[in-house]
Design a protein around this motif. Structure first.
Motif, short mmCIF file in Angstrom:
data_model
loop_
_atom_site.label_atom_id
_atom_site.label_comp_id
_atom_site.label_asym_id
_atom_site.label_seq_id
_atom_site.Cartn_x
_atom_site.Cartn_y
_atom_site.Cartn_z
N GLN A 1 -40.97 29.57 28.22
CA GLN A 1 -41.13 30.98 28.60
C GLN A 1 -42.42 31.56 28.01
N LYS A 2 -42.79 31.09 26.85
CA LYS A 2 -44.04 31.56 26.23
C LYS A 2 -45.24 31.13 27.06
N LYS A 3 -45.13 29.93 27.60
CA LYS A 3 -46.24 29.36 28.37
C LYS A 3 -46.24 29.87 29.82
N SER A 4 -45.04 29.96 30.44
CA SER A 4 -44.96 30.24 31.88
C SER A 4 -44.35 31.57 32.25
N GLY A 5 -44.00 32.38 31.26
CA GLY A 5 -43.34 33.65 31.57
C GLY A 5 -41.83 33.50 31.60
N ASN A 6 -41.12 34.63 31.62
CA ASN A 6 -39.66 34.61 31.52
C ASN A 6 -38.98 34.10 32.79
N PHE A 7 -37.84 33.44 32.58
CA PHE A 7 -36.98 32.99 33.67
C PHE A 7 -35.76 33.91 33.73
N ILE B 1 -32.19 33.47 26.72
CA ILE B 1 -32.09 33.69 28.16
C ILE B 1 -30.61 33.75 28.52
N GLN B 2 -30.27 34.50 29.56
CA GLN B 2 -28.88 34.54 30.01
C GLN B 2 -28.48 33.14 30.48
N THR B 3 -27.47 32.56 29.82
CA THR B 3 -27.09 31.15 30.03
C THR B 3 -25.68 31.06 30.58
N TYR B 4 -25.51 30.28 31.66
CA TYR B 4 -24.18 30.06 32.25
C TYR B 4 -23.85 28.58 32.14
N VAL B 5 -22.62 28.29 31.67
CA VAL B 5 -22.26 26.89 31.42
C VAL B 5 -20.98 26.50 32.15
N LEU B 6 -20.87 25.20 32.45
CA LEU B 6 -19.63 24.66 33.02
C LEU B 6 -18.68 24.29 31.88
#
Length: 473
Positions: free
Chosen positions: A29-35, A65-70
């Protein structure tokens, strides 16, 4: 104004290496911007001590980052997932639930199925059953407007995903993975399907969700399997992609086919009109022709993408010849002879037309004369190919041509140099000299309803079954 794509990350088995994962995400994210989101499939928790997880659970550390898991894939980790309907596990980390659909505010639709396949009842807390898959399919596919979903998340790979695709490396997709997941992917038609558990990275070539020439074009599916976080072999475990929700996309843009698209790995014989059982024919299948000259006008279609007969591999040629011989026997038993023709001109996919002609209508020589006469009338040079010669010996791959094969095995060939009447084969067969149905020379004038198509396909399938070499005894 064009819809701004969502930027997402997908991750393979975390196995309790939360710091490794989230530090990597911060660097990206630091390199490519936020996801916008991080989607984790496979084993989120590992068999390691819980000290690292406690720091996230208590808020000492936080996912960037907002994380969704199985959910769980084994008994050992069931304890972390208390609510089958999903719940927050820690700040910014959410368990999606056993199965269901997550729809974001943008309209992005994510279908998720936690656990591994189980055919036993009762189903363990870390597994899914045929009933779970069936209910998901019914819930989504039963609406008439259903076109597919944006993303499908499963921990196991779908069985057979390697069929017609690029190599899946050390993973044998015929013996590994879940047939239930294959079934789910077939029905849901996800644009992206992510899986894990096999500790390797595999990005399959995109595959079609429609039968070429038999159905309207639909969007392609990209299957991506991800490795485990921090693996020593440095196999890819994090996948970044951009996506505009399906419901916000222009229809033509959505169904654009990637240049490297392959046949669907799970539907060997397609979905509906194909004739023959679903298990068999690994190289070709039969389908009723759209707007056929008769109710039993069929096509021989290769499963893989081939432009013409000239480009077919030896294995496919062998099966095409088998189909030809079987169809000749079938039609002979019904008092008909069959004529085959192919037009490799202004077409994208090989379709070998098989048209039955009642024996009472005319002799083979009459059919041959009709083709030669009508070709001469249109300044088309139709040459007779010497007996036992092959089209491959006459036409080069990529060359445009038309050829017709009579029930005696005689072949007539025309090398197309400039223009060629697209309906020529049909026009000759529909003419007074042969079938005497000139009004049917253009297939677009012969279209019938979907229901009628399905009725004809069922009838043909039943009639053809005693001859069908693809049906197990």
């Amino acid at each position: 104004m064009a819809q701004k794509p969502l930027r997402l990350l997908a991750c393979g088995d975390v196995e309790g290496k939360f710091d490794v994962l989230f530090n990597r995400v911060r660097a990206i994210q630091k390199k490519s911007g936020n996801f916008d989101l991080l989607l984790c499939i496979g084993n989120f928790f590992g068999s390691t001590p819980d000290a690292e997880w406690e720091e996230y659970k208590t808020g000492i550390k936080k996912a960037p980052i907002q994380t969704y898991v199985l959910g769980a894939n084994n008994q050992e980790t069931v304890k972390y997932f208390q609510d089958a309907d999903g719940c927050e596990l820690a700040e910014n980390i959410t368990y999606l639930g056993r199965k269901g659909v997550f729809t974001g505010t943008s309209g992005l639709q994510i279908v998720y199925l936690s656990g591994t396949e189980s055919l036993n009842e009762p189903v363990p807390g870390y597994s899914f059953s045929p009933k779970d898959v069936s209910s998901l399919r019914t819930m989504l596919c039963s609406t008439p407007q259903f076109k597919g979903v944006d993303i499908l998340l499963t921990s196991p790979w779908p069985k057979y995903v390697g069929n017609f695709g690029n190599s899946s490396g050390e993973v044998d997709t015929k013996n590994c993975g879940s047939a239930l997941v294959s079934n789910l992917a077939t029905g849901l038609k996800p644009r992206y399907h992510f899986a894990a558990l096999e500790k390797t990275y595999y990005e399959r070539l995109p595959y079609r969700n429609h039968i070429v020439l038999q159905e309207n074009a639909q969007h392609a599916t990209r299957f991506i399997a991800l490795a485990n976080v921090g693996n020593p072999e440095k196999k890819k475990y994090l996948y970044a992609f951009s996506i505009v929700p399906m419901k916000l996309m222009d229809a033509a843009e959505l169904v654009k086919q990637p240049p490297d698209v392959t046949e669907n790995p799970y539907r060997k014989c397609g979905k509906e009109a194909p004739i023959g059982k679903q298990i068999p024919a690994p190289e070709c299948y039969l389908a009723l022709a759209k707007g056929g000259l008769s109710d039993d006008h069929v096509l021989i279609l290769p499963i893989g993408h081939y432009q013409s007969v000239v480009e077919l591999s030896a294995e496919v040629v062998e099966e095409v010849e088998k189909y030809k011989a079987t169809l000749r026997k079938f039609f002979k038993s019904r008092g008909k002879r069959c004529i085959l023709f192919e037009r490799n001109y202004k077409s994208h996919h090989l379709q070998l037309q098989v048209v039955p002609v009642p024996l009472s209508r005319c002799a083979t020589d009459d059919i041959k004369d009709a083709f030669i006469t009508q070709a001469q009338e249109q300044q088309i040079e139709l040459l007779e190919i010497p007996e036992h010669s092959d089209i491959k010996q006459i036409a080069q791959p990529g060359a445009a041509y038309f050829y017709v094969e009579l029930d005696t095995g005689e072949k007539l060939f025309h090398r197309i140099k400039k223009n060629f009447p697209l309906q020529f084969g049909r026009e000759v067969l529909a003419s007074e000299a042969i079938l005497n149905i000139p009004d049917k020379s253009d297939w677009r004038q012969c279209q019938i309803s979907k229901e009628e198509e399905e009725t004809l396909a069922r009838r043909f399938r039943k009639d053809f079954e005693p001859f069908d070499f693809t049906v197990d005894d």
